[in-house]
Motif scaffolding. Structure first.
Motif, short mmCIF file in Angstrom:
data_model
loop_
_atom_site.label_atom_id
_atom_site.label_comp_id
_atom_site.label_asym_id
_atom_site.label_seq_id
_atom_site.Cartn_x
_atom_site.Cartn_y
_atom_site.Cartn_z
N UNK A 254 12.91 1.94 9.43
CA UNK A 254 11.83 2.74 10.02
C UNK A 254 11.97 2.82 11.53
N UNK A 255 12.30 1.70 12.16
CA UNK A 255 12.49 1.69 13.61
C UNK A 255 13.66 2.59 13.99
N UNK A 256 14.77 2.49 13.25
CA UNK A 256 15.93 3.32 13.54
C UNK A 256 15.62 4.80 13.35
N UNK A 257 14.90 5.13 12.28
CA UNK A 257 14.53 6.54 12.04
C UNK A 257 13.63 7.06 13.14
N UNK A 258 12.69 6.25 13.58
CA UNK A 258 11.78 6.67 14.64
C UNK A 258 12.53 6.89 15.96
N UNK A 259 13.38 5.94 16.34
CA UNK A 259 14.13 6.08 17.59
C UNK A 259 15.10 7.25 17.56
N UNK A 260 15.79 7.41 16.43
CA UNK A 260 16.73 8.52 16.32
C UNK A 260 16.01 9.86 16.35
N UNK B 226 5.58 8.28 6.20
CA UNK B 226 5.49 9.12 7.40
C UNK B 226 6.88 9.48 7.90
N UNK B 227 7.77 8.50 7.99
CA UNK B 227 9.13 8.77 8.47
C UNK B 227 9.88 9.68 7.50
N UNK B 228 9.65 9.51 6.21
CA UNK B 228 10.31 10.37 5.23
C UNK B 228 9.82 11.81 5.33
N UNK B 229 8.53 11.99 5.56
CA UNK B 229 7.96 13.34 5.60
C UNK B 229 8.23 14.04 6.92
N UNK B 230 8.20 13.33 8.03
CA UNK B 230 8.26 13.99 9.33
C UNK B 230 9.50 13.65 10.16
N UNK B 231 9.99 12.45 10.08
CA UNK B 231 11.07 12.01 10.97
C UNK B 231 12.27 11.52 10.17
N UNK B 232 12.74 12.33 9.25
CA UNK B 232 13.80 11.89 8.34
C UNK B 232 15.18 12.12 8.96
N UNK B 233 15.43 11.50 10.10
CA UNK B 233 16.71 11.65 10.79
C UNK B 233 17.79 10.92 10.02
N UNK B 234 18.85 11.65 9.66
CA UNK B 234 20.00 11.08 8.94
C UNK B 234 19.58 10.38 7.65
N UNK B 235 18.53 10.83 7.03
CA UNK B 235 18.01 10.28 5.77
C UNK B 235 17.57 8.82 5.90
N UNK B 236 17.33 8.35 7.11
CA UNK B 236 16.88 6.97 7.29
C UNK B 236 15.45 6.79 6.78
N UNK C 11 6.20 -11.28 -7.76
CA UNK C 11 5.95 -12.62 -7.26
C UNK C 11 7.11 -13.20 -6.48
N UNK C 12 8.15 -12.41 -6.29
CA UNK C 12 9.32 -12.86 -5.53
C UNK C 12 9.05 -12.63 -4.05
N UNK C 13 8.48 -13.63 -3.39
CA UNK C 13 8.08 -13.48 -2.00
C UNK C 13 9.29 -13.36 -1.08
N UNK C 14 10.33 -14.12 -1.33
CA UNK C 14 11.52 -14.06 -0.48
C UNK C 14 12.22 -12.71 -0.59
N UNK C 15 12.35 -12.20 -1.80
CA UNK C 15 12.95 -10.88 -1.99
C UNK C 15 12.12 -9.78 -1.34
N UNK C 16 10.79 -9.89 -1.48
CA UNK C 16 9.90 -8.91 -0.86
C UNK C 16 10.01 -8.95 0.65
N UNK C 17 10.11 -10.14 1.21
CA UNK C 17 10.25 -10.27 2.66
C UNK C 17 11.58 -9.67 3.14
N UNK C 18 12.65 -9.90 2.37
CA UNK C 18 13.96 -9.36 2.74
C UNK C 18 13.96 -7.83 2.70
N UNK C 19 13.47 -7.26 1.60
CA UNK C 19 13.41 -5.81 1.49
C UNK C 19 12.45 -5.22 2.53
N UNK C 20 11.36 -5.91 2.80
CA UNK C 20 10.41 -5.45 3.82
C UNK C 20 11.03 -5.43 5.20
N UNK C 21 11.82 -6.46 5.52
CA UNK C 21 12.49 -6.50 6.82
C UNK C 21 13.49 -5.35 6.95
N UNK C 22 14.22 -5.07 5.87
CA UNK C 22 15.17 -3.96 5.90
C UNK C 22 14.44 -2.63 6.07
#
Length: 141
Positions: free
Chosen positions: A96-102, A52-62, A80-91
Motif C-alpha cells: 500500500x505504501x509503495x502504491x501510494x508513493x508510486x 482505496x489503492x486498488x480503486x484509485x491508485x493502482x500503480x503497476x497493479x500494486x 486464528x493464525x496470528x503470526x500468518x495474519x501479521x506477516x500478510x498484513x505487513x506485506x
C-alpha cells in the motif's frame, strides 16, 4: 397408564456450599487467563486502504496485490493464525505504501510534463505567429 413427566428445574446461579455448611465439591477449577488465548491486539489487515489503492491508485497493479494480501491477512486472522495474519498484513502495508508513493510520483510527473508541454506549445505558437506575420506583411495580405 403412564404419568406425565415431572418438570425438572436447574439453578444456574453459583452455588457456594460453604455458606450452607456443606463441604466443597470434589473438583476444583483453575482460573484461565484470557490473554493467553486472545492477544490484546489483533494484527491489522489494511483492507480499507487496499481497496482505496486498488480503486484509485493502482500503480503497476500494486493496489491489487495489496488487496490480495489484505484478504489473506483477514483469512489468517479469522482462522486464528496470528503470526500468518501479521506477516500478510505487513506485506499488504508495504504494498500500500509503495502504491501510494508510486501513484503520487506519477501524478507529479504528469503535472510537470503537462506544464512543460503547455509552455513548449505556447513558445512554438508564438514563434509560428511571428514567422507567418512576416510572410503576410511581405505579400500584402
Amino acid at each position: 397408564m403412564q404419568s406425565a413427566p415431572q418438570p425438572v428445574s436447574f439453578s444456574m446461579q453459583p452455588d457456594d456450599a460453604k455458606d450452607r455448611g456443606m463441604s466443597a465439591p470434589p473438583y476444583t477449577t483453575y482460573p484461565v487467563a484470557a490473554t493467553a488465548a486472545f492477544p490484546a491486539r489483533q494484527p491489522r489487515d489494511y483492507v480499507t486502504w487496499s481497496l482505496f489503492n486498488f480503486a484509485f491508485l493502482n500503480a503497476c497493479c500494486l493496489g491489487f496485490m495489496a488487496l490480495v494480501f489484505s484478504f489473506k491477512a483477514r483469512d489468517r486472522k479469522v482462522v486464528g493464525d496470528v503470526e500468518g495474519a501479521a506477516s500478510y498484513g505487513h506485506t499488504a502495508k508495504s504494498l500500500n505504501i509503495a502504491a501510494l508513493l508510486l501513484s503520487i510520483l506519477f501524478v507529479v510527473l504528469f503535472i510537470v510534463l503537462l506544464a512543460t508541454g503547455v509552455i513548449a506549445m505556447q513558445q512554438l505558437t508564438y514563434q509560428m505567429e511571428n514567422e507567418h506575420r512576416d510572410y503576410f506583411q511581405r505579400n500584402g495580405k
